[in-house]
Design an enzyme around this catalytic site. Sequence first.
Site, short mmCIF file in Angstrom:
data_model
loop_
_atom_site.label_atom_id
_atom_site.label_comp_id
_atom_site.label_asym_id
_atom_site.label_seq_id
_atom_site.Cartn_x
_atom_site.Cartn_y
_atom_site.Cartn_z
N LYS A 165 -5.44 8.24 15.18
CA LYS A 165 -4.65 7.29 14.63
C LYS A 165 -3.98 7.88 13.51
CE LYS A 165 -3.37 3.65 12.49
NZ LYS A 165 -4.06 2.45 12.08
N LEU A 218 -10.74 -4.02 8.86
CA LEU A 218 -10.83 -4.06 7.52
C LEU A 218 -9.96 -3.05 6.80
CD1 LEU A 218 -14.66 -3.92 7.35
CD2 LEU A 218 -13.43 -5.77 6.78
N PRO A 219 -9.16 -3.34 5.44
CA PRO A 219 -8.42 -2.53 4.98
C PRO A 219 -8.75 -1.06 4.76
CG PRO A 219 -8.44 -4.56 3.74
CD PRO A 219 -9.74 -4.59 4.58
N THR A 246 -8.52 1.71 9.80
CA THR A 246 -8.12 2.90 9.71
C THR A 246 -8.85 3.63 8.38
OG1 THR A 246 -6.14 2.36 10.95
CG2 THR A 246 -6.12 4.39 9.88
N LYS A 303 -0.86 4.27 2.61
CA LYS A 303 -2.28 4.41 2.70
C LYS A 303 -2.66 5.53 3.73
CE LYS A 303 -6.16 2.17 4.85
NZ LYS A 303 -6.34 1.23 5.93
N ASN A 342 -14.10 -0.93 2.01
CA ASN A 342 -14.50 -2.23 2.55
C ASN A 342 -15.50 -2.04 3.45
OD1 ASN A 342 -11.13 -2.40 1.90
ND2 ASN A 342 -12.45 -4.15 1.13
#
Lengths: 335, 335, 335, 335
Positions: C202, C96-97, C127, C277, C101
């Site tokens: 990440k 998911l973004p 992420t 982001k 979410n």
Amino acid sequence: MAALFRGSRNLLQRCNKHVDLVLVSSRSMASKTPVGFIGLGNMGSPMAKNLLKHGYPVIATDVFPESCKELQDEGAQILDSPAEVADKADRIITMLPSSPNVIEVYTGPNGILKKVKKGTLLIDSSTIDPSVSKEMALAAEKMGAVFMDAPVSGGVGAASLANLTFMVGGVEEEYTAAHELLTCMGANVVYCGQVGTGQAAKICNNMLLAIGMIGTAETMNLGIRLGLDPKLLAQILNMSSGRCWSSDSYNPVPGVMEGVPSGNNYQGGFGTTLMAKDLGLAQHTATNTKTPVPLGSLAHQIYRVMCARGYANKDFSSVFQFLREQEEEPEKKGD
Amino acid sequence: MAALFRGSRNLLQRCNKHVDLVLVSSRSMASKTPVGFIGLGNMGSPMAKNLLKHGYPVIATDVFPESCKELQDEGAQILDSPAEVADKADRIITMLPSSPNVIEVYTGPNGILKKVKKGTLLIDSSTIDPSVSKEMALAAEKMGAVFMDAPVSGGVGAASLANLTFMVGGVEEEYTAAHELLTCMGANVVYCGQVGTGQAAKICNNMLLAIGMIGTAETMNLGIRLGLDPKLLAQILNMSSGRCWSSDSYNPVPGVMEGVPSGNNYQGGFGTTLMAKDLGLAQHTATNTKTPVPLGSLAHQIYRVMCARGYANKDFSSVFQFLREQEEEPEKKGD
Amino acid sequence: MAALFRGSRNLLQRCNKHVDLVLVSSRSMASKTPVGFIGLGNMGSPMAKNLLKHGYPVIATDVFPESCKELQDEGAQILDSPAEVADKADRIITMLPSSPNVIEVYTGPNGILKKVKKGTLLIDSSTIDPSVSKEMALAAEKMGAVFMDAPVSGGVGAASLANLTFMVGGVEEEYTAAHELLTCMGANVVYCGQVGTGQAAKICNNMLLAIGMIGTAETMNLGIRLGLDPKLLAQILNMSSGRCWSSDSYNPVPGVMEGVPSGNNYQGGFGTTLMAKDLGLAQHTATNTKTPVPLGSLAHQIYRVMCARGYANKDFSSVFQFLREQEEEPEKKGD
Amino acid sequence: MAALFRGSRNLLQRCNKHVDLVLVSSRSMASKTPVGFIGLGNMGSPMAKNLLKHGYPVIATDVFPESCKELQDEGAQILDSPAEVADKADRIITMLPSSPNVIEVYTGPNGILKKVKKGTLLIDSSTIDPSVSKEMALAAEKMGAVFMDAPVSGGVGAASLANLTFMVGGVEEEYTAAHELLTCMGANVVYCGQVGTGQAAKICNNMLLAIGMIGTAETMNLGIRLGLDPKLLAQILNMSSGRCWSSDSYNPVPGVMEGVPSGNNYQGGFGTTLMAKDLGLAQHTATNTKTPVPLGSLAHQIYRVMCARGYANKDFSSVFQFLREQEEEPEKKGD
């Protein structure tokens, strides 16, 4: 001032340098003699006009004929080269874009120093690397002339209104003579120290100005995004510790103040390209003196990016526009 | 208390919200009733003392007994928890270090909202994330109380001298009541808009302040390296477009101004850690609103590095010292 | 690995947590049972397809019908909500973004945890903020399920080619089961530690990637301006200490490499908005842990400015284009 | 290569420049004739030794007698000045700290060009401003000599192991002769283009290296703060898109790799002062070409601050230590 009282008999015992001073003193006593002016651009032109308004005959030259014509209409005498101007005037002001121009106008084949007369006062109001000012001062001294750096702060508006601030470096005895001329063009004339310190003061001022302008643009933008009315936010900043010239005298947000470029689509004023140039000078001197200038360095980079992205000729307060989201979305126009 | 003065006939026509407003208005008309004060640190303590000086009985609490004792000696009544304070006062001011403290003091097991009375005016002068202010306002509203954010600018000195600037957010009808109390502690009280905009204004101001302070430190350092006398340079900046509060009211260079931390080895004032915290808030709100803040971001990083390198408790103007070459050379002491 | 050898009899004596582990173990031993997949965007879609290619029945859902249709054509079974997927599958992957979410899909009214079965393995490859991962893990544990964060690195191309790198955080005993599934979609699967460390790895990787990409763009641009051939410069960097992934595997200069977005007008790849982001997340975690990240911070700001200036949907290597001089200069910059 | 086949008879018809080329060719065919070496510092000394190892007689000089003595012990002949070296050798390599040194050694009163013989090949491996390289090339050409810039990458370790990378700029016909010598001292020798492009390539490489090193330090520090094991994090970065030389060959975190300065208290290696110098050059060339280099600019500032704060002589990977929290906190930072 004391120079006014120097009897010539005493001076004959002094060394060459002091003879020059005498000549300079006599120069300053012979008021309203012609003043040379080289460099009739956005800044030089109104500055030369203010000298004319104060009754000084002006002998001028510039590489652009249109600029010359304009001054001629105002009563200046136009000659063909800096050397010719130097031949006719014993006080000369130069207002040029950058170091190479200054080097050329002073030391080039048709430069001032080719024909400069002993005792001439040379005032360079360009904004250049202080080490170049020092070079020119040495070269001038070899010819028996005196060189001072006197860069300005204030922009085109202040130039027209004779509201500039001059930051002067050079031998202190010359300051009086310089002061006399500079007060025709500016409201503040400050003696900074030896040759080169005028440039230093100017460069420092503009670095802090750039930091303040970008900081104000970021802050206003953030406040607006957080729901604050721009005029109210500006008022709050201006009564608090966030206050700076960019927020209270040159606010970059359209509608917050009148009479500033942000209210005129960022036209006029002090261009981004010029600010980038000044910041490059600041960075250069910082590197040479091993001085850390993180914000000044980043301000330089921001204006440099803006130059490459269409803001080159807009007033430097257009950084607010640059940081704002583009009106047209979502299919972002490529760039 | 206030209920005694309400004509019931009129009120029955209003909606719940307006009932609260009436309660609040009557609160403000009953002047000099006790004011609650929670958080008696470097800022809260002098603020509470100023309320006492203006004749307001103060009912206070703090987690540190020494702070409580100090206020008690000045005449405040000390209770054991925020809830108890809320039980006794219908106007409460809180002055806490950060969001978690505010959340705990308002909504925790012994928090204000456990015992708050309907119509109480809650003024939070902490500097926190505006979204937390909005959360507290919603929670307060559920309990029939009114919450306003009113963070301050000015530092410990201004707190003592009742010279603070308050930036107030909340329902406009409450502003008068808040204003009455805040003017005992500050010289400027500004209404900014809805709840959260007080925080927004404060965060924006401090971001611009940090940028101006670091910019001033870099500029002064560069000028000194280029041969300028610091006092002269400061004068020049302050009469030119480089002017800002940090250069003309809080200069970071020892010897340039009196009565500022740079003249006292950077003791007191507004600590680097606090500035780093405020800049973290600014960065946070900027990220959340997708606002680019390059200089603000870098200012945050610079103060963050300073915290890690021994400057945590020095005044934030110590950035000048941080950027300067260390006195002892060339065998640089490790770190 | 050891899980494969656990006899169920022993486990009955263990506490609830261990019962979950047994269920998980049995899950992993019952290969090719349906796998749930929630989030079928640019990344999720090719990832789900790779699961199908490996013979796993896939039960999927997404808010966009077109994405669902596409997977359905590939053989997946489409259900209406995350809860329904949770009802049918005991291994679920989410892609998911962002944090909101994830919170919605897991804990919302129709979320996974509404119907999740005890012992379900939940792998979130989104992420997001590590603290949200930890929240979801706690919430899952309350329902007897096990949550692991497993964000990916590699982009859309690597997703299609099953070349992704997964960075996995969670209880170590679950790693084997997760590994089995993730190796269908990636070439590298790395166990990082407790829940949240996958996100940490990440976020760290992408911050360093962004710094390397902008650095490469600046460097290539400078070299070209200094007269170097771009291909030659890239070769030199790649055999020297300047070498990085951005210069040797994803060069941002058109014509230097094939098969990368710079050769395709910066289409596809990993968008600027997504990089901004991720950098916002990095900044957020840095602020929360008081870690100074000056270059990471500035990289964030640069991508943020790019989003506002038309680069939002271009590959993040378009920073080279952003920094370059514009081809068409309407008003020629002076100087 | 073609040079090897030039018969001297043909050449007599060529112009002066080509006569020089013949002399150069014959120089290159007379292998193992003495090679001059000026500048026997940390880099120059091992480089000169590698020439000796390859059987070249070396005629050297340096301002420091101890450096000369060391080379003398290895078999070099020591002379008193660059001019004297130029008198005895027709191939000379210089390895000096900065532009002023190069200008002095080549054009000073006892400089190379005072006694240089026609056709001499001059290879300058210093890292200096490309425009100074071009000046030296012009000055050399006037004396009938040929100048090439050939700065190195790799550091002191690579210098000893003859593992350096040379980036060579100059007339292409000279490249062969230069190559012959440089391959004694390096593993990679790359022709970059006209005079000055060797410097350009070196400066670009080091700017990207600095960005990568600081980025790696920030990233490792953040990951550690977020709970990741440093060795594991480095492995993850090195298999992912965050990979760069600083993370996989020179990791700045103690304990992650062996044989690098981070494991030796940052001793040796490539000093912070030198990196700051190279970044100053990069910034200088960027400003002169109006190239925006935001990260490179900030990297320069970070290393500049580190020089002022005790890190001047530590390896440039000590930036990790600089960004880390100090172990001992005298006054605990609040918050």
